[in-house]
Scaffold this active site. Structure first.
Site, PDB file in Angstrom:
ATOM      1  NE  ARG A  72       6.617  -4.355   5.473  1.00 53.46           N
ATOM      2  CZ  ARG A  72       5.455  -3.773   5.772  1.00 53.46           C
ATOM      3  NH1 ARG A  72       4.596  -4.369   6.547  1.00 53.46           N
ATOM      4  NH2 ARG A  72       5.174  -2.582   5.305  1.00 53.46           N
TER       5      ARG A  72
ATOM      6  CE  LYS B 187      -2.091  -1.433   3.785  1.00 52.89           C
ATOM      7  NZ  LYS B 187      -1.426  -2.741   3.890  1.00 52.89           N
ATOM      8  CB  THR B 188       3.761   2.293   2.099  1.00 58.86           C
ATOM      9  OG1 THR B 188       3.029   1.924   3.266  1.00 58.86           O
ATOM     10  CG2 THR B 188       4.544   3.556   2.359  1.00 58.86           C
TER      11      THR B 188
ATOM     12  CG  ASP C 144       0.558   3.230   7.048  1.00 59.15           C
ATOM     13  OD1 ASP C 144      -0.390   2.575   6.569  1.00 59.15           O
ATOM     14  OD2 ASP C 144       1.664   2.729   7.299  1.00 59.15           O
TER      15      ASP C 144
ATOM     16  CB  THR D  47      -4.473  -3.746   8.160  1.00 59.57           C
ATOM     17  OG1 THR D  47      -4.605  -3.067   9.416  1.00 59.57           O
ATOM     18  CG2 THR D  47      -3.047  -3.602   7.653  1.00 59.57           C
TER      19      THR D  47
HETATM   20  P1  ADP Z   1       2.189  -1.942   3.160  1.00 62.99           P
HETATM   21  O1  ADP Z   1       2.218  -0.445   3.085  1.00 62.99           O
HETATM   22  O2  ADP Z   1       0.979  -2.536   2.495  1.00 62.99           O
HETATM   23  O3  ADP Z   1       2.388  -2.483   4.546  1.00 62.99           O
HETATM   24  P2  ADP Z   1       4.679  -1.728   1.675  1.00 62.99           P
HETATM   25  O4  ADP Z   1       4.273  -0.879   0.524  1.00 62.99           O
HETATM   26  O5  ADP Z   1       5.450  -1.083   2.761  1.00 62.99           O
HETATM   27  O6  ADP Z   1       3.410  -2.490   2.278  1.00 62.99           O
HETATM   28  O7  ADP Z   1       5.482  -2.966   1.063  1.00 62.99           O
HETATM   29  C1  ADP Z   1       6.452  -3.683   1.791  1.00 62.99           C
HETATM   30  C2  ADP Z   1       7.624  -3.989   0.909  1.00 62.99           C
HETATM   31  O8  ADP Z   1       7.260  -5.028   0.008  1.00 62.99           O
HETATM   32  C3  ADP Z   1       8.084  -2.822   0.031  1.00 62.99           C
HETATM   33  O9  ADP Z   1       9.137  -2.120   0.614  1.00 62.99           O
HETATM   34  C4  ADP Z   1       8.538  -3.484  -1.245  1.00 62.99           C
HETATM   35  O10 ADP Z   1       9.920  -3.773  -1.182  1.00 62.99           O
HETATM   36  C5  ADP Z   1       7.780  -4.767  -1.292  1.00 62.99           C
HETATM   37  N1  ADP Z   1       6.648  -4.711  -2.224  1.00 62.99           N
HETATM   38  C6  ADP Z   1       5.366  -4.444  -1.916  1.00 62.99           C
HETATM   39  N2  ADP Z   1       4.585  -4.542  -2.989  1.00 62.99           N
HETATM   40  C7  ADP Z   1       5.372  -4.871  -4.011  1.00 62.99           C
HETATM   41  C8  ADP Z   1       5.134  -5.147  -5.407  1.00 62.99           C
HETATM   42  N3  ADP Z   1       3.899  -5.108  -5.923  1.00 62.99           N
HETATM   43  N4  ADP Z   1       6.192  -5.462  -6.180  1.00 62.99           N
HETATM   44  C9  ADP Z   1       7.420  -5.527  -5.649  1.00 62.99           C
HETATM   45  N5  ADP Z   1       7.720  -5.316  -4.353  1.00 62.99           N
HETATM   46  C10 ADP Z   1       6.709  -4.987  -3.537  1.00 62.99           C
END
Ligand code: ADP
Length: 337
Positions: free
Chosen positions: A220, A67-68, A112, A161
């Site tokens: 992640r 998401k981030t 977030d 989430t």
């Molecule tokens: P969330 O915000 O949903 O908790 P993040 O955006 O922080 O997740 O993602 C965590 C890590 O996973 C990122 O730093 C990235 O390295 C990896 N990641 C997430 N989504 C992807 C994607 N679609 N393709 C490649 N790497 C990804």
């Protein structure tokens, strides 16, 4: 184990440096989530064509699904500054007022864990989202008055989430709500391959497969496992991360081939041994595990359900036949799912 390029990258001070290195900075590197990407591209393209600020966006899905990262890509696409805060950081009205009044025209504000905003703060957010007004109450008691500030055009991108904890009025103020799903194994394999290359690691395809299968379909988690496998390879002076390096690392971490961690097994075993396989209410189950109920619902259960080990029934949680079998336990006679 590392190329010259890899070596410079391999000297990060900590895990966080590696994390920002692995975070995709271009759409092409953002693997999977095709539906979400397709939808977003239309929204972004239309906003750019109309030369208008983009609608507010809400992303939801499990932690670590991207998401981030997606919010960063949106900011990049819009040529917007990325400003970030989170639900728990906005405790007082003044916290949100400070964030909003610092926005510049066209900025993207990322919030977030938006489900953790308290209701009072939400009420300040509504007019900011809708009419770009910030209403501030100055003073106390009968002498209190409301000051209204105009805000520049901005896009709010919020992530959660737990979409069900968001109030209806807040949800309705987003122009689009996009759900991120667990990834397919082939997508996780592609992410691991790219991460391995960025880290200057040579990883055997069999090792990639093993890590991908244990990644809970979550980028992640996949990257975190890869980092631990890389530590193992470093310590053992391995030129190639092979299947056995991956296997040994997972064993050390007590993660099994389906990505179950000790807390997952403890949860399933509690349902099976203490509650005869269920059904058991989530509050009772959490108490038996001495775990926070929210954690059980948000972190542990979604993955166990996605692999068919847990079922949520109206009368409570039940372990499935597959869960018994995975734990090497004999399922009871009768109609288990
Ligand atoms: P969330 O915000 O949903 O908790 P993040 O955006 O922080 O997740 O993602 C965590 C890590 O996973 C990122 O730093 C990235 O390295 C990896 N990641 C997430 N989504 C992807 C994607 N679609 N393709 C490649 N790497 C990804």
């Amino acid at each position: 184990m590392s190329s010259a390029k890899g070596k410079t990258l391999l000297n990060p001070k900590n895990d966080q440096t590696v994390d920002s290195l692995l975070r995709p900075a271009a759409w092409n590197d953002y693997v999977g989530q095709e539906k979400v990407k397709r939808n977003l591209k239309i929204i972004l393209e239309a906003a750019k064509k109309r030369q208008e600020v983009c609608d507010h966006l809400l992303f939801y899905g499990q932690a670590g699904l991207g998401k981030t990262t997606l919010a960063h890509l949106v900011a990049k696409e819009l040529g917007a500054n990325f400003k970030v805060t989170s639900g728990p950081a906005l405790e007082k009205m003044g916290d949100l007022a400070a964030v909003l009044s610092n926005l510049e025209s066209g900025d993207l504000l990322f919030i977030d864990e938006v489900h953790r905003l308290n209701r009072l703060i939400e009420e300040v957010l509504y007019p900011a989202m809708e009419t770009r007004k910030l209403h501030l109450v100055v003073g106390k008691g009968p002498g209190a008055r409301t000051l209204t500030l105009d805000l520049p055009p901005f896009t709010l991108v919020a992530a959660t989430t737990r979409i069900n904890l968001l109030s209806g009025p807040l949800r309705s103020r987003f122009g689009a709500t996009l759900k991120l799903d667990y990834y397919e194994v082939k997508d996780i394999e592609a992410i691991l391959k790219r991460s391995g290359e960025l880290l200057g690691l040579k990883v055997d395809p069999a090792a990639i497969k093993l890590i991908a299968n244990a990644s809970r379909f979550t980028p992640r988690v996949a990257n975190r496992l890869l980092k631990r496998v890389r530590d193992y390879a470093e310590v053992h002076d391995l030129k190639l991360v092979d299947e056995s390096a991956a296997k040994n690392t997972l064993e050390l971490l007590e993660i099994d081939e389906l990505g179950l961690e000790p807390h997952d097994r403890r949860l399933l075993e509690a349902i099976i041994k203490k509650f005869n396989g269920g059904p058991v209410g989530v509050a009772t189950l959490s108490a038996a595990l001495n775990e926070d109920k929210g954690n059980v619902e948000d972190v542990y259960e979604p993955y166990l359900m996605s692999i068919g080990f847990l079922s949520r029934t109206p009368s409570g949680r039940m372990a499935t036949r597959a869960a018994y079998e995975h734990l090497g336990l004999k399922p009871p006679e009768g109609t288990l799912i």
